[in-house]
Design a protein around this motif. Sequence first.
Motif, PDB file in Angstrom:
ATOM      1  N   ASP A   1      14.975  -2.943  -2.051  1.00  0.00           N
ATOM      2  CA  ASP A   1      13.678  -2.301  -1.822  1.00  0.00           C
ATOM      3  C   ASP A   1      12.585  -3.350  -1.672  1.00  0.00           C
ATOM      4  OD1 ASP A   1      14.550   0.338  -1.917  1.00  0.00           O
ATOM      5  OD2 ASP A   1      13.983   0.642  -4.018  1.00  0.00           O
ATOM      6  N   ARG A   2      11.699  -3.133  -0.711  1.00  0.00           N
ATOM      7  CA  ARG A   2      10.509  -3.980  -0.555  1.00  0.00           C
ATOM      8  C   ARG A   2       9.485  -3.469  -1.560  1.00  0.00           C
ATOM      9  NH1 ARG A   2       8.721  -3.707   5.378  1.00  0.00           N
ATOM     10  NH2 ARG A   2       9.206  -1.526   5.052  1.00  0.00           N
ATOM     11  N   ILE A   3       9.214  -4.255  -2.606  1.00  0.00           N
ATOM     12  CA  ILE A   3       8.421  -3.749  -3.724  1.00  0.00           C
ATOM     13  C   ILE A   3       7.015  -4.309  -3.813  1.00  0.00           C
ATOM     14  CG2 ILE A   3      10.400  -3.184  -5.159  1.00  0.00           C
ATOM     15  CD1 ILE A   3       9.658  -5.911  -6.629  1.00  0.00           C
ATOM     16  N   ALA A   4       6.760  -5.415  -3.151  1.00  0.00           N
ATOM     17  CA  ALA A   4       5.441  -6.044  -3.214  1.00  0.00           C
ATOM     18  C   ALA A   4       5.300  -6.928  -1.990  1.00  0.00           C
ATOM     19  CB  ALA A   4       5.295  -6.859  -4.501  1.00  0.00           C
ATOM     20  N   GLN A   5       4.158  -7.595  -1.883  1.00  0.00           N
ATOM     21  CA  GLN A   5       3.972  -8.547  -0.802  1.00  0.00           C
ATOM     22  C   GLN A   5       3.358  -9.821  -1.358  1.00  0.00           C
ATOM     23  OE1 GLN A   5       1.030  -7.410   2.172  1.00  0.00           O
ATOM     24  NE2 GLN A   5       0.155  -5.939   0.735  1.00  0.00           N
ATOM     25  N   GLY A   6       3.620 -10.907  -0.668  1.00  0.00           N
ATOM     26  CA  GLY A   6       3.053 -12.192  -1.052  1.00  0.00           C
ATOM     27  C   GLY A   6       2.115 -12.680   0.026  1.00  0.00           C
ATOM     28  N   VAL A   7       1.061 -13.372  -0.388  1.00  0.00           N
ATOM     29  CA  VAL A   7       0.109 -13.961   0.538  1.00  0.00           C
ATOM     30  C   VAL A   7      -0.046 -15.428   0.150  1.00  0.00           C
ATOM     31  CG1 VAL A   7      -2.302 -13.978   1.318  1.00  0.00           C
ATOM     32  CG2 VAL A   7      -1.121 -11.793   0.922  1.00  0.00           C
TER      33      VAL A   7
ATOM     34  N   SER B   1       0.817  -1.215   0.000  1.00  0.00           N
ATOM     35  CA  SER B   1       0.000   0.000   0.000  1.00  0.00           C
ATOM     36  C   SER B   1       0.852   1.267   0.000  1.00  0.00           C
ATOM     37  CB  SER B   1      -0.965   0.001   1.191  1.00  0.00           C
ATOM     38  OG  SER B   1      -0.254  -0.077   2.414  1.00  0.00           O
ATOM     39  N   GLY B   2       1.980   1.254   0.695  1.00  0.00           N
ATOM     40  CA  GLY B   2       2.836   2.439   0.732  1.00  0.00           C
ATOM     41  C   GLY B   2       3.415   2.786  -0.631  1.00  0.00           C
ATOM     42  N   VAL B   3       3.802   1.768  -1.396  1.00  0.00           N
ATOM     43  CA  VAL B   3       4.333   2.011  -2.741  1.00  0.00           C
ATOM     44  C   VAL B   3       3.225   2.576  -3.634  1.00  0.00           C
ATOM     45  CG1 VAL B   3       5.346   0.941  -4.797  1.00  0.00           C
ATOM     46  CG2 VAL B   3       6.137   0.260  -2.517  1.00  0.00           C
ATOM     47  N   SER B   4       2.033   1.987  -3.564  1.00  0.00           N
ATOM     48  CA  SER B   4       0.923   2.467  -4.395  1.00  0.00           C
ATOM     49  C   SER B   4       0.495   3.879  -4.013  1.00  0.00           C
ATOM     50  CB  SER B   4      -0.272   1.523  -4.281  1.00  0.00           C
ATOM     51  OG  SER B   4       0.036   0.266  -4.835  1.00  0.00           O
ATOM     52  N   ALA B   5       0.526   4.208  -2.717  1.00  0.00           N
ATOM     53  CA  ALA B   5       0.104   5.535  -2.264  1.00  0.00           C
ATOM     54  C   ALA B   5       1.105   6.622  -2.628  1.00  0.00           C
ATOM     55  CB  ALA B   5      -0.121   5.527  -0.746  1.00  0.00           C
TER      56      ALA B   5
ATOM     57  N   GLU C   1      24.618  17.115 -13.203  1.00  0.00           N
ATOM     58  CA  GLU C   1      24.101  15.899 -12.575  1.00  0.00           C
ATOM     59  C   GLU C   1      22.885  16.202 -11.710  1.00  0.00           C
ATOM     60  OE1 GLU C   1      25.399  12.303  -9.582  1.00  0.00           O
ATOM     61  OE2 GLU C   1      26.953  13.543 -10.460  1.00  0.00           O
ATOM     62  N   ALA C   2      22.872  17.363 -11.072  1.00  0.00           N
ATOM     63  CA  ALA C   2      21.778  17.722 -10.177  1.00  0.00           C
ATOM     64  C   ALA C   2      20.452  17.886 -10.908  1.00  0.00           C
ATOM     65  CB  ALA C   2      22.109  19.001  -9.426  1.00  0.00           C
ATOM     66  N   THR C   3      20.460  18.044 -12.234  1.00  0.00           N
ATOM     67  CA  THR C   3      19.215  18.200 -12.967  1.00  0.00           C
ATOM     68  C   THR C   3      18.579  16.844 -13.281  1.00  0.00           C
ATOM     69  OG1 THR C   3      20.288  18.187 -15.120  1.00  0.00           O
ATOM     70  CG2 THR C   3      19.977  20.336 -14.045  1.00  0.00           C
ATOM     71  N   PHE C   4      19.303  15.772 -13.077  1.00  0.00           N
ATOM     72  CA  PHE C   4      18.777  14.439 -13.352  1.00  0.00           C
ATOM     73  C   PHE C   4      18.286  13.841 -12.046  1.00  0.00           C
ATOM     74  CE2 PHE C   4      18.823   9.909 -14.026  1.00  0.00           C
ATOM     75  CZ  PHE C   4      18.196   9.820 -15.261  1.00  0.00           C
ATOM     76  N   CYS C   5      17.020  13.507 -11.997  1.00  0.00           N
ATOM     77  CA  CYS C   5      16.435  13.048 -10.748  1.00  0.00           C
ATOM     78  C   CYS C   5      15.586  11.811 -11.001  1.00  0.00           C
ATOM     79  CB  CYS C   5      15.579  14.168 -10.177  1.00  0.00           C
ATOM     80  SG  CYS C   5      14.971  13.819  -8.546  1.00  0.00           S
ATOM     81  N   LEU C   6      15.787  10.763 -10.204  1.00  0.00           N
ATOM     82  CA  LEU C   6      14.977   9.550 -10.284  1.00  0.00           C
ATOM     83  C   LEU C   6      14.083   9.472  -9.057  1.00  0.00           C
ATOM     84  CD1 LEU C   6      17.664   6.952 -11.412  1.00  0.00           C
ATOM     85  CD2 LEU C   6      15.747   7.785 -12.765  1.00  0.00           C
ATOM     86  N   SER C   7      12.860   8.980  -9.248  1.00  0.00           N
ATOM     87  CA  SER C   7      11.948   8.772  -8.131  1.00  0.00           C
ATOM     88  C   SER C   7      12.201   7.395  -7.532  1.00  0.00           C
ATOM     89  CB  SER C   7      10.504   8.873  -8.616  1.00  0.00           C
ATOM     90  OG  SER C   7      10.254  10.166  -9.137  1.00  0.00           O
ATOM     91  N   LEU C   8      11.956   7.272  -6.226  1.00  0.00           N
ATOM     92  CA  LEU C   8      12.183   6.024  -5.508  1.00  0.00           C
ATOM     93  C   LEU C   8      10.851   5.442  -5.041  1.00  0.00           C
ATOM     94  CD1 LEU C   8      15.234   7.226  -3.386  1.00  0.00           C
ATOM     95  CD2 LEU C   8      15.275   6.006  -5.563  1.00  0.00           C
ATOM     96  N   VAL C   9      10.857   4.184  -4.592  1.00  0.00           N
ATOM     97  CA  VAL C   9       9.611   3.529  -4.207  1.00  0.00           C
ATOM     98  C   VAL C   9       8.990   4.105  -2.937  1.00  0.00           C
ATOM     99  CG1 VAL C   9      10.134   1.364  -5.384  1.00  0.00           C
ATOM    100  CG2 VAL C   9      10.735   1.632  -2.980  1.00  0.00           C
TER     101      VAL C   9
END
Length: 185
Positions: A147-153, A63-67, A110-118
């Motif tokens: 990175d914790r990217i998903a969950q399993g059930v 939920s945190g990644v999706s939010a 370099e400072a103009t290049f920015c990546l988003s994180l999970v």
Amino acid sequence: MNVKFKRLHPDAKIPQYATEMAAGFDLVAVDDVIIAPGETAKVPLGFAVQIPPGYEIQIRPRSGVSAKTKLRVANSPGTVDADYRGEVAVLIDNISQKSYEIIDDEVYAEATFCLSLVDGKSTLIVPEGYDTSNAILKDTYWIRKGDRIAQGVLAAVSRASFEDVAELDDTGRGDGGFGHTGVSV
């Protein structure tokens, strides 16, 4: 219930529940993966599992990644079948719209290049070997190793027998579907 875990990558993390009563266990990326807007990527987890017969692992979003991001589990919930023995991976969509920011060569740094994180934050650090051309795609996400990217059930699976018939029983609903009951209470 015991689920056998086979490490296929030295950095693979054994799935763990974050809290005592959590329904899902965390799935952790084993490699860096860059996902531009509109793209889908397969994120490897570095392990295989042996699930008991009659069960599956459902792969769901965190939920945190999706939010906090535009990253979505592409085939949610994904299924890992009890007879699958290959590497478990997660298909991730970046649902951001494609838009470019053009940087003038004289202003580019370099400072103009920015990546988003999970976690919804951004970084000015660029992964080693990543091409930072002058046309920078906004909302490009960097899933980092660890990175914790998903969950399993772990879920029970019911098996069905299908019977070919000429007619089905009538119900009050009939063939109404896709919002036929409206949205207001």
